[in-house]
Design a protein around this motif. Structure first.
Motif, mmCIF file in Angstrom:
data_model
loop_
_atom_site.group_PDB
_atom_site.id
_atom_site.type_symbol
_atom_site.label_atom_id
_atom_site.label_comp_id
_atom_site.label_asym_id
_atom_site.label_seq_id
_atom_site.Cartn_x
_atom_site.Cartn_y
_atom_site.Cartn_z
ATOM 1 N N LEU A 160 0.846 -1.183 0.000
ATOM 2 C CA LEU A 160 0.000 0.000 0.000
ATOM 3 C C LEU A 160 0.886 1.238 0.000
ATOM 4 C CD1 LEU A 160 -2.757 -0.941 2.614
ATOM 5 C CD2 LEU A 160 -3.106 -0.558 0.163
ATOM 6 N N PRO A 161 0.531 2.269 -0.756
ATOM 7 C CA PRO A 161 1.390 3.466 -0.806
ATOM 8 C C PRO A 161 1.507 4.121 0.560
ATOM 9 C CG PRO A 161 -0.701 3.859 -1.922
ATOM 10 C CD PRO A 161 -0.647 2.392 -1.624
ATOM 11 N N PRO A 162 2.703 4.572 0.928
ATOM 12 C CA PRO A 162 2.905 5.205 2.232
ATOM 13 C C PRO A 162 1.986 6.405 2.426
ATOM 14 C CG PRO A 162 5.004 4.769 1.144
ATOM 15 C CD PRO A 162 3.934 4.509 0.128
ATOM 16 N N GLY A 163 1.382 6.484 3.591
ATOM 17 C CA GLY A 163 0.529 7.622 3.911
ATOM 18 C C GLY A 163 -0.862 7.547 3.314
ATOM 19 N N PHE A 164 -1.140 6.544 2.499
ATOM 20 C CA PHE A 164 -2.454 6.432 1.871
ATOM 21 C C PHE A 164 -3.416 5.783 2.857
ATOM 22 C CE2 PHE A 164 -5.322 4.044 -1.158
ATOM 23 C CZ PHE A 164 -6.004 5.162 -1.594
ATOM 24 N N ARG A 165 -4.609 6.334 2.966
ATOM 25 C CA ARG A 165 -5.609 5.805 3.898
ATOM 26 C C ARG A 165 -6.730 5.149 3.103
ATOM 27 N NH1 ARG A 165 -7.389 10.399 7.902
ATOM 28 N NH2 ARG A 165 -8.422 8.595 8.848
ATOM 29 N N PRO A 166 -6.571 3.858 2.746
ATOM 30 C CA PRO A 166 -7.563 3.215 1.877
ATOM 31 C C PRO A 166 -8.944 3.121 2.491
ATOM 32 C CG PRO A 166 -6.082 1.584 2.840
ATOM 33 C CD PRO A 166 -5.507 2.935 3.163
ATOM 34 N N LEU A 167 -9.022 3.046 3.823
ATOM 35 C CA LEU A 167 -10.335 2.864 4.433
ATOM 36 C C LEU A 167 -11.193 4.121 4.373
ATOM 37 C CD1 LEU A 167 -9.497 0.570 7.461
ATOM 38 C CD2 LEU A 167 -9.983 0.004 5.076
ATOM 39 N N ALA A 168 -10.605 5.244 3.944
ATOM 40 C CA ALA A 168 -11.402 6.459 3.745
ATOM 41 C C ALA A 168 -12.418 6.264 2.625
ATOM 42 C CB ALA A 168 -10.487 7.642 3.431
ATOM 43 N N HIS A 189 10.788 -6.362 -0.085
ATOM 44 C CA HIS A 189 9.615 -5.967 0.692
ATOM 45 C C HIS A 189 9.106 -7.222 1.392
ATOM 46 C CE1 HIS A 189 6.556 -3.085 1.822
ATOM 47 N NE2 HIS A 189 5.668 -4.041 1.664
ATOM 48 N N PRO A 190 9.529 -7.460 2.634
ATOM 49 C CA PRO A 190 9.196 -8.697 3.346
ATOM 50 C C PRO A 190 7.704 -8.939 3.449
ATOM 51 C CG PRO A 190 10.957 -7.536 4.470
ATOM 52 C CD PRO A 190 10.454 -6.607 3.395
ATOM 53 N N ILE A 191 7.362 -10.198 3.480
ATOM 54 C CA ILE A 191 5.967 -10.599 3.420
ATOM 55 C C ILE A 191 5.183 -10.169 4.660
ATOM 56 C CG2 ILE A 191 6.269 -12.895 4.446
ATOM 57 C CD1 ILE A 191 4.333 -13.904 2.208
ATOM 58 N N ALA A 192 5.854 -9.944 5.782
ATOM 59 C CA ALA A 192 5.137 -9.519 6.995
ATOM 60 C C ALA A 192 4.388 -8.215 6.759
ATOM 61 C CB ALA A 192 6.122 -9.364 8.159
ATOM 62 N N GLY A 193 4.998 -7.279 6.034
ATOM 63 C CA GLY A 193 4.324 -6.017 5.748
ATOM 64 C C GLY A 193 3.122 -6.206 4.845
ATOM 65 N N VAL A 194 3.220 -7.139 3.920
ATOM 66 C CA VAL A 194 2.105 -7.412 3.006
ATOM 67 C C VAL A 194 0.933 -8.013 3.766
ATOM 68 C CG1 VAL A 194 1.421 -8.684 0.942
ATOM 69 C CG2 VAL A 194 3.717 -7.702 1.100
ATOM 70 N N ARG A 195 1.243 -8.889 4.694
ATOM 71 C CA ARG A 195 0.162 -9.467 5.511
ATOM 72 C C ARG A 195 -0.568 -8.370 6.287
ATOM 73 N NH1 ARG A 195 0.502 -14.977 5.460
ATOM 74 N NH2 ARG A 195 2.544 -15.897 4.991
ATOM 75 N N ARG A 196 0.167 -7.375 6.768
ATOM 76 C CA ARG A 196 -0.491 -6.253 7.464
ATOM 77 C C ARG A 196 -1.375 -5.465 6.512
ATOM 78 N NH1 ARG A 196 4.670 -5.961 9.992
ATOM 79 N NH2 ARG A 196 5.344 -4.312 8.558
ATOM 80 N N ALA A 199 -4.520 -7.439 5.963
ATOM 81 C CA ALA A 199 -5.382 -7.370 7.139
ATOM 82 C C ALA A 199 -6.087 -6.021 7.222
ATOM 83 C CB ALA A 199 -4.561 -7.619 8.402
ATOM 84 N N THR A 200 -5.368 -4.940 6.878
ATOM 85 C CA THR A 200 -5.974 -3.601 6.888
ATOM 86 C C THR A 200 -7.140 -3.525 5.906
ATOM 87 O OG1 THR A 200 -3.898 -2.524 7.526
ATOM 88 C CG2 THR A 200 -5.546 -1.163 6.420
ATOM 89 N N LEU A 201 -6.931 -4.020 4.699
ATOM 90 C CA LEU A 201 -7.987 -3.969 3.691
ATOM 91 C C LEU A 201 -9.170 -4.847 4.076
ATOM 92 C CD1 LEU A 201 -5.668 -4.142 0.537
ATOM 93 C CD2 LEU A 201 -6.940 -2.150 1.331
ATOM 94 N N ARG A 202 -8.887 -6.026 4.576
ATOM 95 C CA ARG A 202 -9.986 -6.924 4.964
ATOM 96 C C ARG A 202 -10.771 -6.373 6.145
ATOM 97 N NH1 ARG A 202 -6.858 -12.792 4.454
ATOM 98 N NH2 ARG A 202 -7.171 -13.072 2.197
ATOM 99 N N SER A 203 -10.098 -5.649 7.043
ATOM 100 C CA SER A 203 -10.797 -5.087 8.199
ATOM 101 C C SER A 203 -11.847 -4.067 7.775
ATOM 102 C CB SER A 203 -9.795 -4.434 9.157
ATOM 103 O OG SER A 203 -9.251 -3.241 8.598
#
Length: 241
Positions: A160-168, A189-196, A199-203
């Motif tokens: 996800l682009p830095p500073g972008f707030r997709p849930l808006a 770009h380690p996979i741990a960040g992608v999992r986050r 999770a953000t998008l699914r939330s």
């Protein structure tokens, strides 16, 4: 700059899905077009676009990028051309109200889509964004900002682009399907960040499919095969329209 991929045995009476291909940092408009035969020779029309920013490595040109809004810290040694001094940016913002780098980028991409649709038979409701690395960050930004214009987003080894707030935009994006594929051994770009990110998008209630692969940041045939399957499922089901 643009490059287009025309499927083998192109049938002008058939409305093809269009893949808008957004390359990784240090790539160009041909990077993903070259991978199209491994994805599919016949299922899609594709549009490869070039990022507006020159990337340098050891003080030499090393491809292109999409801009600092989409960069991620990595270990490639690739850095964008230095930005204009802050005072110049402020001056241009004051005296040139039309100065908007992100707006020009969006305008260029939508212009490329319009031109492709004028040249080839494209299904207007089957336009997908497919980005790799930094291009995936741009794909997220475009897809989540204009969910009514795209049938889905594919993010390959991206973020996800830095500073972008997709849930808006979450209410308008819940019908936008997203596929995230990532190399489990990706050190850029380690996979741990992608999992986050997932999770953000699914939330927020977004429909996100996620799959990891035993590979690094390089594309492989299994990954591309799964992307093809996901895209075709979106095109042949009512949910993908």
């Amino acid at each position: 700059m643009e490059t287009r991929f025309i499927p083998r045995q192109y049938e002008p009476n058939y409305a093809y899905p269009l893949l808008v291909l957004l390359h990784a940092r240090g790539g160009d408009e041909d990077q993903l077009v070259r991978a199209m035969p491994a994805l599919s020779w016949r299922n899609y029309v594709a549009l490869g676009l070039r990022g507006p920013e020159v990337v340098t490595r050891r003080d030499r040109p090393a491809g292109f990028g999409w801009g600092r809004d989409f960069e991620s810290e990595d270990r490639t040694g690739l850095r964008a051309r230095p930005q204009r001094p802050e005072a110049e940016v402020v001056r241009r913002a004051l005296f040139d109200p039309d100065h908007d780098e992100l707006g020009r980028l969006e305008e260029g991409i939508f212009g490329g889509i319009r031109t492709t649709r004028s040249l080839l038979h494209v299904h207007s409701e089957r336009i997908f964004l497919v980005g790799v690395g930094e291009g995936a960050a741009l794909a997220y930004r475009l897809g989540l900002s204009f969910p009514d214009r795209f049938a889905g987003v594919v993010a390959i080894n991206g973020w996800l682009p830095p500073g972008f707030r997709p849930l808006a935009w979450v209410k308008s994006c819940r019908e936008l399907p997203i596929l995230v594929v990532h190399g489990a051994w990706n050190t850029r770009h380690p996979i741990a960040g992608v999992r986050r990110d997932v999770a953000t998008l699914r939330s927020g209630g977004l429909r996100v499919a996620f799959q990891s692969y035993p590979c690094t940041h390089r594309l492989n045939s299994q990954m591309l095969g799964d992307v093809d399957t996901w895209l075709m499922n979106r095109c042949t089901s009512q949910a993908g329209l």
